[in-house]
Write an enzyme that holds these catalytic residues in place. Structure first.
Site, mmCIF file in Angstrom:
data_model
loop_
_atom_site.group_PDB
_atom_site.id
_atom_site.type_symbol
_atom_site.label_atom_id
_atom_site.label_comp_id
_atom_site.label_asym_id
_atom_site.label_seq_id
_atom_site.Cartn_x
_atom_site.Cartn_y
_atom_site.Cartn_z
ATOM 1 N N ASP A 26 0.811 -1.214 0.000
ATOM 2 C CA ASP A 26 0.000 0.000 0.000
ATOM 3 C C ASP A 26 0.851 1.274 0.000
ATOM 4 O OD1 ASP A 26 -2.337 -1.385 0.012
ATOM 5 O OD2 ASP A 26 -2.678 -1.242 2.178
ATOM 6 N N ARG A 28 4.739 1.506 0.543
ATOM 7 C CA ARG A 28 6.206 1.511 0.497
ATOM 8 C C ARG A 28 6.743 2.528 -0.509
ATOM 9 N NH1 ARG A 28 7.243 -3.567 -0.210
ATOM 10 N NH2 ARG A 28 7.996 -4.085 1.880
ATOM 11 N N GLU A 89 4.000 -7.469 14.512
ATOM 12 C CA GLU A 89 4.805 -6.292 14.851
ATOM 13 C C GLU A 89 4.014 -5.339 15.737
ATOM 14 O OE1 GLU A 89 6.373 -4.226 11.514
ATOM 15 O OE2 GLU A 89 7.571 -5.901 10.788
#
Length: 837
Positions: A26, A28, A89
């Site tokens: 989406d 980077r 994460e």
């Protein structure tokens, strides 16, 4: 308060300023690339997978990067939730937010916060698909529930939404400015090589975690032990959890340098740190009042480093009633008494570093490696041994030896045996110089030179006898970490502190040892005694020689040492008049004392403790020196307490031990003089049988079956008797009953037999080696001092592990034989015949 002290972040400083969590497909090549570029240009160290990850990097390595970052920017996008990697994460980010103060900044990149919060629509569908692709059954439900909870928490945070900005460029600019404004540069620099910090840091943090209310913590230890480093490391891990924080360094030094306004300056810094405005005050009292009033209810972490006076704590903390919930005050000091007076909740005592950690820390500084170079391996071990686990010494010596040759290493290590490192000594001497009382300094110097390894109680008694008030003095030295007491009550001192103390003494007369207050270096003592260069400055003297290396000196070498209080000699012989020895002697430790008796002119009247272990002493004096039984009893106590190393009170209380089982009692015999083996065996069997039958110690007194024996019993280690009239003794037998354990060997515990004749005021001493094999000469030496009517007491001295219940002595009498002459027999026969006729 939760804090993961075992996480990698506890082992290192923050490595990254920012960690960016995002869905690559989406953002980077668009938003994230622009954000990363702007952060980098602004000098912000950012973790981004394409910039930092090696190919094949695993998730756990990504999670470790989160732990060592200050700020996490979470970029939510339409397809964010379909990545289990992103979600894992995110969970780690929120874990670190809770445990170590990681700041979280969400960016809702063309996705509404409500979508993330409620996980509805496409966002919710993507989340469920990600869970199904990685989990099943109960694990599926658990993962989905956990992710939902974390996403909700994230969406509830104040974040950034591109809709609120005209362009993405402006959004990126403002995010970068926010990051720069909120980066925490309050982390304190610590040592370059943080070896051995984990355990102490974790122990203190665990205590803080367990404490529900505010707490005061002390970190206590000798100079150079790493107190400040530990405090800085703890502060670096805690301060992000506190809005109010302050670290006040070098309090002792600031107050000494600026005696008028030093404390005021420290108060101004503390107030400015906590109130976040510049504060100026006029006096110590005003500052203390401001702290007590302006800090009320504030939750804060405050570290006060190197405190050495209680008024510093009062000035910087006030009454501490202001402390808000879960506040933490940490104090580093060399003085335990301060922490007790301040009523801290927990004291962490600094320990010497373990051998492997010591070697690593030294090598980091000397070789910039974890282990020593192979050719320097033995030299490195010698250097580490010299440092004794003291971090300061390991760092200083390691750095000094770095990049030097092997010859230079050997030279440095040889020099250290004579002259300590100045940089280390200056740090250690602060504790000595801070002693306010000269008597405390004298006690420290006495321990340095003669009392290491000696019993605290005995040392206290001796130094009290020297007028040094050692009951409080030794306590102060313990509180200042200048000495330690081992579990066996023996005094101990770090050898670098010992070196420091001895260097202070050496400074008194660097060139002339005879003018120093204390002497201990073997060659210097030899020189002083050989050349008779001693003076009245000498208060303590130690000379330890080997048994095979006995040396002889003249007693008049001590003539000028009129102030000598403490004398320690090992296998040293003196010839001449012992009257030259000081009349001020309070402690004599003369191992291997060469004479069989103490010379009459050896003045010991004021001695507090005498130790003549492994000596040739057989008799206290050549001629009696006591006129009364009280005087000789006093001397007996001194002999048992000091010469034989046995406390008289032990002899008196040993028989009080209770709860002894029948099978635990054993007997042991000491035979002296002449006796028939058959008679002795009969006696032994009778005692053993009586002991087993009665289960007590009342088996000694024998009946009329033994007319040639007189038995006397006593409680504990001694037995007394009066030499009977018309009792021609041929020998005696001592029997003692003791509490037996599998490890107990009576003969190995035996130290000596002391025979006291109160009537003749004589004392005879027989060491273990003589006792276990008495010969005829020994018996003659005993019997020659005994006459009918003499009041006698025999003491058996043992090491403390042997518990003596009773002692008995059996006096063996020579049998009286009826001897008839041949002439008398003939007359008797003739008379008999006449009567018959």
């Amino acid at each position: 308060m939760a804090f993961d002290s075992s996480s990698p972040s506890s082992k290192s400083e923050r490595i990254y300023d920012v960690f960016i969590n995002f869905r690559g497909v989406d953002t980077r090549k668009k938003f994230v690339s622009h954000l990363h570029s702007s952060l980098s240009k602004a000098g912000v160290k950012t973790f981004l997978d394409e910039e930092n990850l090696l190919k094949g990097m695993e998730l756990k390595e990504l999670l470790r990067a989160i732990e060592v970052s200050q700020i996490a920017i979470v970029v939510f996008s339409k397809r964010y939730a379909d990545s289990s990697w992103c979600l894992e994460e995110l969970q780690k980010i929120f874990e670190c937010r809770q445990t170590c103060g990681l700041r979280v900044v969400p960016v809702f990149y063309y996705v509404e916060p409500s979508e993330v919060r409620q996980q509805k629509g496409d966002f919710g569908d993507a989340l469920r698909a990600a869970a199904r692709s990685g989990y099943a059954g109960e694990h599926l439900e658990f993962a989905l529930s956990s992710w939902r909870r974390t996403l909700t928490d994230a969406a509830n945070l104040s974040g950034w939404n591109p809709k609120d900005w005209r362009t993405e460029a402006e959004l990126v600019r403002d995010i970068v400015n926010y990051v720069i404004a909120n980066l925490d540069y309050n982390a304190l620099p610590i040592t370059k090589f943080p070896v051995g910090l984990d355990h102490p840091v974790q122990e203190v943090i665990r205590f803080i975690e367990r404490t529900r209310n505010s707490c005061k913590i002390g970190i206590w230890g000798m100079g150079g032990s790493g107190k400040t480093t530990i405090a800085k490391t703890i502060y670096n891990k805690l301060h992000r959890l506190f809005e109010n924080k302050s670290f006040i360094e070098n309090i002792r030094e600031v107050c000494q340098t600026d005696r008028r306004r030093g404390l005021v300056r420290l108060q101004e810094k503390l107030l400015s740190d906590i109130l976040k405005v510049k504060v100026e005050i006029q006096s110590n009292g005003i500052g203390q009042g401001m702290i007590e009033n302006r800090f009320i209810g504030k939750r804060a972490v405050i570290v006060l480093d190197d405190v050495n006076k209680f008024d510093q704590l009062q000035a910087l903390c006030g009454n501490t009633q202001w402390m808000g919930e879960r506040s933490v005050i940490i104090i580093t000091t060399r003085d335990l008494r301060l922490l007790k007076s301040f009523e801290v909740d927990f004291v962490y005592e600094m320990k010497e570093m373990e051998a492997n950690e010591s070697l690593e820390l030294f090598c980091r500084h000397a070789f910039r490696e974890e282990k020593p170079r192979e050719d320097f391996k033995e030299l490195a071990k010698d250097a580490v041994a010299y440092c004794g686990g003291l971090p300061l010494a390991l760092e200083v010596l390691g750095s000094y030896l770095s990049k030097r040759t092997m010859i230079e290493w050997r030279s440095v290590l040889s020099k250290l045996k004579i002259s300590p490192n100045t940089q280390v000594q200056e740090k250690l001497r602060i504790s000595f110089d801070s002693l306010c009382d000269q008597m405390e300094k004298e006690i420290f110097l006495d321990v340095c030179c003669v009392f290491i390894g000696k019993d605290r109680g005995c040392v206290t008694e001796v130094l009290n006898g020297c007028g040094l008030f050692a009951d409080i003095g030794i306590t102060v030295l313990l509180e200042r970490s200048l000495i330690k007491v081992e579990k066996n009550n023996k005094l101990r001192m770090h050898h670098l502190l010992q070196d420091m103390g001895r260097e202070i003494i050496r400074e008194g007369s660097n060139k002339e040892p005879g003018k120093r207050s204390r002497l201990w270096f073997q060659e210097e003592v030899r020189d002083v005694l050989t050349n008779s260069t001693g003076t009245d400055a000498i208060e303590g003297l130690t000379l330890k020689l080997n048994l095979t290396n006995r040396e002889c000196f003249k007693a008049d070498a001590f003539e000028e040492m009129s102030s000598l209080r403490l004398l320690q000699l090992h296998h040293v012989e003196l010839t001449g008049d012992y009257g030259y020895l000081s009349k001020q002697l309070r402690w004599i430790y003369w191992q291997g004392f060469p004479s069989k008796y103490i010379p009459d002119n050896f003045y010991l009247e004021d001695a507090i403790a005498i130790n003549f272990k492994h000596s040739n002493l057989r008799q206290l004096w050549k001629e009696p020196k006591c006129d009364t039984e009280f005087q000789i009893t006093k001397q007996v106590r001194k002999i048992l307490n000091d010469v034989q190393g046995v406390h008289f009170t032990d002899l008196e209380i040993a028989s009080c031990t209770s709860e002894i089982s029948d099978n635990s009692l054993r007997s042991h015999w000491i035979r002296i003089g002449s006796y028939q083996e058959e008679d002795f065996n009969t006696l032994n069997k009778s005692i053993t049988k009586g002991l087993a039958a009665s289960g007590s110690c009342n088996a000694f007194l024998l009946g009329g079956n033994y007319p040639l024996l007189l038995a006397h019993t006593g409680e504990g280690h001694s037995v007394d008797f009066t030499v009977p009239e018309d009792w021609d003794m041929k020998g005696m037998a001592l029997c003692f009953v003791y509490l037996s354990t599998p490890e107990t060997v009576a003969t190995k515990c035996l130290i000596s037999v002391v025979l006291v004749n109160y009537t003749k005021c004589s004392i005879q001493i027989y060491k273990r080696d003589t006792v276990i094999s008495f010969n005829d000469a020994d018996w003659q030496g005993i019997i020659s001092h005994l006459e009918a009517g003499d009041k006698v007491e025999i003491f058996l001295s043992f090491r403390n592990e042997l518990v003596i219940k009773n002692t008995a002595v059996y006096l063996l009498k020579k049998p009286v034989m009826k001897v008839y002459s041949r002439k008398r027999n003939l007359k008797d026969q003739e008379s008999s015949r006449k009567r018959q006729g």
